[in-house]
Structure formats: structure tokens, C-alpha cells
Design a protein around this motif. Structure first.
Motif, PDB file in Angstrom:
ATOM      1  N   ASP A  84       0.832  -1.210   0.000  1.00  0.00           N
ATOM      2  CA  ASP A  84       0.000   0.000   0.000  1.00  0.00           C
ATOM      3  C   ASP A  84       0.866   1.259   0.000  1.00  0.00           C
ATOM      4  O   ASP A  84       0.562   2.226  -0.714  1.00  0.00           O
ATOM      5  CB  ASP A  84      -0.936   0.004   1.212  1.00  0.00           C
ATOM      6  CG  ASP A  84      -2.020  -1.067   1.131  1.00  0.00           C
ATOM      7  OD1 ASP A  84      -2.243  -1.634   0.024  1.00  0.00           O
ATOM      8  OD2 ASP A  84      -2.633  -1.351   2.177  1.00  0.00           O
ATOM      9  N   HIS A  85       1.945   1.254   0.801  1.00  0.00           N
ATOM     10  CA  HIS A  85       2.823   2.422   0.831  1.00  0.00           C
ATOM     11  C   HIS A  85       3.546   2.617  -0.507  1.00  0.00           C
ATOM     12  O   HIS A  85       3.678   3.752  -0.974  1.00  0.00           O
ATOM     13  CB  HIS A  85       3.846   2.315   1.972  1.00  0.00           C
ATOM     14  CG  HIS A  85       3.372   2.939   3.241  1.00  0.00           C
ATOM     15  ND1 HIS A  85       3.128   4.285   3.381  1.00  0.00           N
ATOM     16  CD2 HIS A  85       3.077   2.391   4.438  1.00  0.00           C
ATOM     17  CE1 HIS A  85       2.714   4.542   4.600  1.00  0.00           C
ATOM     18  NE2 HIS A  85       2.667   3.411   5.269  1.00  0.00           N
ATOM     19  N   ILE A  86       3.995   1.532  -1.108  1.00  0.00           N
ATOM     20  CA  ILE A  86       4.690   1.637  -2.406  1.00  0.00           C
ATOM     21  C   ILE A  86       3.738   2.225  -3.449  1.00  0.00           C
ATOM     22  O   ILE A  86       4.102   3.126  -4.206  1.00  0.00           O
ATOM     23  CB  ILE A  86       5.221   0.264  -2.879  1.00  0.00           C
ATOM     24  CG1 ILE A  86       6.171  -0.364  -1.861  1.00  0.00           C
ATOM     25  CG2 ILE A  86       5.861   0.367  -4.259  1.00  0.00           C
ATOM     26  CD1 ILE A  86       7.434   0.373  -1.583  1.00  0.00           C
ATOM     27  N   GLU A  87       2.505   1.727  -3.486  1.00  0.00           N
ATOM     28  CA  GLU A  87       1.514   2.245  -4.447  1.00  0.00           C
ATOM     29  C   GLU A  87       1.192   3.707  -4.164  1.00  0.00           C
ATOM     30  O   GLU A  87       1.079   4.515  -5.090  1.00  0.00           O
ATOM     31  CB  GLU A  87       0.258   1.387  -4.416  1.00  0.00           C
ATOM     32  CG  GLU A  87       0.452   0.018  -5.031  1.00  0.00           C
ATOM     33  CD  GLU A  87      -0.771  -0.876  -4.907  1.00  0.00           C
ATOM     34  OE1 GLU A  87      -1.814  -0.422  -4.383  1.00  0.00           O
ATOM     35  OE2 GLU A  87      -0.677  -2.035  -5.331  1.00  0.00           O
ATOM     36  N   ALA A  88       1.043   4.041  -2.889  1.00  0.00           N
ATOM     37  CA  ALA A  88       0.743   5.433  -2.525  1.00  0.00           C
ATOM     38  C   ALA A  88       1.893   6.349  -2.941  1.00  0.00           C
ATOM     39  O   ALA A  88       1.668   7.452  -3.451  1.00  0.00           O
ATOM     40  CB  ALA A  88       0.485   5.535  -1.022  1.00  0.00           C
ATOM     41  N   GLN A 105       4.036   5.802  -5.425  1.00  0.00           N
ATOM     42  CA  GLN A 105       4.045   5.895  -6.881  1.00  0.00           C
ATOM     43  C   GLN A 105       2.977   6.857  -7.392  1.00  0.00           C
ATOM     44  O   GLN A 105       3.175   7.530  -8.402  1.00  0.00           O
ATOM     45  CB  GLN A 105       3.844   4.505  -7.499  1.00  0.00           C
ATOM     46  CG  GLN A 105       5.045   3.610  -7.297  1.00  0.00           C
ATOM     47  CD  GLN A 105       4.792   2.172  -7.702  1.00  0.00           C
ATOM     48  OE1 GLN A 105       3.665   1.674  -7.646  1.00  0.00           O
ATOM     49  NE2 GLN A 105       5.851   1.486  -8.106  1.00  0.00           N
ATOM     50  N   ASN A 106       1.869   6.940  -6.691  1.00  0.00           N
ATOM     51  CA  ASN A 106       0.785   7.836  -7.107  1.00  0.00           C
ATOM     52  C   ASN A 106       0.919   9.246  -6.538  1.00  0.00           C
ATOM     53  O   ASN A 106       0.164  10.139  -6.923  1.00  0.00           O
ATOM     54  CB  ASN A 106      -0.569   7.246  -6.691  1.00  0.00           C
ATOM     55  CG  ASN A 106      -0.882   5.965  -7.415  1.00  0.00           C
ATOM     56  OD1 ASN A 106      -0.539   5.800  -8.587  1.00  0.00           O
ATOM     57  ND2 ASN A 106      -1.522   5.028  -6.735  1.00  0.00           N
ATOM     58  N   SER A 107       1.872   9.438  -5.624  1.00  0.00           N
ATOM     59  CA  SER A 107       1.976  10.724  -4.926  1.00  0.00           C
ATOM     60  C   SER A 107       2.687  11.810  -5.722  1.00  0.00           C
ATOM     61  O   SER A 107       2.493  12.992  -5.460  1.00  0.00           O
ATOM     62  CB  SER A 107       2.720  10.526  -3.600  1.00  0.00           C
ATOM     63  OG  SER A 107       4.105  10.292  -3.837  1.00  0.00           O
ATOM     64  N   GLY A 108       3.561  11.419  -6.643  1.00  0.00           N
ATOM     65  CA  GLY A 108       4.355  12.403  -7.359  1.00  0.00           C
ATOM     66  C   GLY A 108       5.548  12.896  -6.554  1.00  0.00           C
ATOM     67  O   GLY A 108       6.277  13.776  -6.996  1.00  0.00           O
ATOM     68  N   LEU A 109       5.745  12.344  -5.363  1.00  0.00           N
ATOM     69  CA  LEU A 109       6.868  12.740  -4.508  1.00  0.00           C
ATOM     70  C   LEU A 109       8.081  11.864  -4.795  1.00  0.00           C
ATOM     71  O   LEU A 109       7.942  10.738  -5.279  1.00  0.00           O
ATOM     72  CB  LEU A 109       6.491  12.566  -3.034  1.00  0.00           C
ATOM     73  CG  LEU A 109       5.310  13.384  -2.520  1.00  0.00           C
ATOM     74  CD1 LEU A 109       4.968  12.974  -1.094  1.00  0.00           C
ATOM     75  CD2 LEU A 109       5.636  14.871  -2.589  1.00  0.00           C
ATOM     76  N   SER A 110       9.246  12.378  -4.453  1.00  0.00           N
ATOM     77  CA  SER A 110      10.434  11.524  -4.501  1.00  0.00           C
ATOM     78  C   SER A 110      10.294  10.484  -3.391  1.00  0.00           C
ATOM     79  O   SER A 110       9.527  10.659  -2.435  1.00  0.00           O
ATOM     80  CB  SER A 110      11.697  12.358  -4.283  1.00  0.00           C
ATOM     81  OG  SER A 110      11.744  12.814  -2.943  1.00  0.00           O
ATOM     82  N   TYR A 135       8.608  11.098   0.312  1.00  0.00           N
ATOM     83  CA  TYR A 135       7.461  10.280   0.744  1.00  0.00           C
ATOM     84  C   TYR A 135       7.744   9.623   2.095  1.00  0.00           C
ATOM     85  O   TYR A 135       6.918   9.687   3.001  1.00  0.00           O
ATOM     86  CB  TYR A 135       7.112   9.221  -0.300  1.00  0.00           C
ATOM     87  CG  TYR A 135       5.929   8.387   0.137  1.00  0.00           C
ATOM     88  CD1 TYR A 135       4.629   8.817  -0.119  1.00  0.00           C
ATOM     89  CD2 TYR A 135       6.106   7.195   0.825  1.00  0.00           C
ATOM     90  CE1 TYR A 135       3.537   8.076   0.310  1.00  0.00           C
ATOM     91  CE2 TYR A 135       5.031   6.446   1.263  1.00  0.00           C
ATOM     92  CZ  TYR A 135       3.743   6.891   1.002  1.00  0.00           C
ATOM     93  OH  TYR A 135       2.668   6.168   1.447  1.00  0.00           O
ATOM     94  N   VAL A 136       8.918   8.983   2.236  1.00  0.00           N
ATOM     95  CA  VAL A 136       9.204   8.301   3.503  1.00  0.00           C
ATOM     96  C   VAL A 136       9.357   9.304   4.644  1.00  0.00           C
ATOM     97  O   VAL A 136       8.956   9.026   5.774  1.00  0.00           O
ATOM     98  CB  VAL A 136      10.438   7.363   3.404  1.00  0.00           C
ATOM     99  CG1 VAL A 136      10.206   6.254   2.412  1.00  0.00           C
ATOM    100  CG2 VAL A 136      11.705   8.100   3.072  1.00  0.00           C
ATOM    101  N   ARG A 137       9.906  10.477   4.352  1.00  0.00           N
ATOM    102  CA  ARG A 137      10.033  11.505   5.396  1.00  0.00           C
ATOM    103  C   ARG A 137       8.664  11.937   5.892  1.00  0.00           C
ATOM    104  O   ARG A 137       8.415  11.998   7.095  1.00  0.00           O
ATOM    105  CB  ARG A 137      10.814  12.709   4.867  1.00  0.00           C
ATOM    106  CG  ARG A 137      11.130  13.754   5.949  1.00  0.00           C
ATOM    107  CD  ARG A 137      11.751  15.017   5.385  1.00  0.00           C
ATOM    108  NE  ARG A 137      10.850  15.776   4.526  1.00  0.00           N
ATOM    109  CZ  ARG A 137       9.799  16.504   4.954  1.00  0.00           C
ATOM    110  NH1 ARG A 137       9.513  16.551   6.235  1.00  0.00           N
ATOM    111  NH2 ARG A 137       9.053  17.166   4.100  1.00  0.00           N
TER     112      ARG A 137
END
Length: 104
Positions: free
Chosen positions: A12-16, A18-23, A27-29
Motif C-alpha cells: 500500500d505504501h509503495i503504491e501510494a 508511486q501515485n503521490s508524485g513525490l520523490s 514520501y518516507v520523510r
């Protein structure tokens, strides 16, 4: 958390991401995730074989004069290109998938 729940959590996090447009780092930060763990799960999920499942519309034509007789109550499939595949009731699913990829 069960193994399946952990896998779904990271998927779910990987998909989110990929869809976020963030690096990945951003994203992890923002989500308070360990970057090395995120990278590990991203690589693991990307290298996992993905099952290919496609739904194909099926038209049943009881008036077809070109019916193919199949042994043991099997079925016949006609591809959009006009290929006919006759299947016995005990056909090999993996073999059929490969065949349909070639002739479909």
C-alpha cells in the motif's frame, strides 16, 4: 501483525508513493518510514512475479453453425482473429494462457 498484513502494508505504501508524485525520500520523510526498509520492500515487490489475469468478454452463440465438438464436455473458444481452440474438460490452464497470448 501477520506476514500477509506486513506485505500489504508495504504494498500500500509503495503504491501510494508511486501515485503521490513525490520523490522516494520525501514520501518516507512525510510518512515517518525508514528509508532503507522502504527501499527493501520496493525492490522485493518489484522483482516479485506478477500474476497476469485478464477478464475477457465471452459471447455464447447457440446458433453457430461452425461449432467444434470437444471431447468429454469441454469447450471451444474462438479468438477475435478467428482461431478456434477446442479444450477437453481436463485442459492445462498454463498451456492455454500461453497459447492465447500467441494467437490472441
Amino acid at each position: 501483525m501477520t506476514r500477509e498484513q506486513k506485505q500489504q502494508y508495504w504494498k500500500d505504501h509503495i503504491e501510494a508513493w508511486q501515485n503521490s508524485g513525490l520523490s522516494q525520500a520525501e514520501y518516507v520523510r512525510r510518512n515517518g518510514l525508514p528509508i532503507k526498509t522502504f527501499g527493501y520492500h520496493k525492490r522485493r515487490l518489484q522483482s516479485a512475479p506478477k500474476p497476469q489475469q485478464t477478464l475477457v468478454p465471452v459471447k455464447v452463440d447457440n446458433n453457430d453453425t461452425n461449432q467444434v465438438q470437444t471431447p468429454e464436455s469441454g469447450i471451444s473458444l474462438v479468438t477475435p482473429r478467428g482461431f478456434t481452440v477446442a479444450l477437453a474438460s481436463d485442459f492445462d490452464v498454463a498451456c492455454l494462457q500461453r497459447l492465447l497470448q500467441v494467437i490472441g
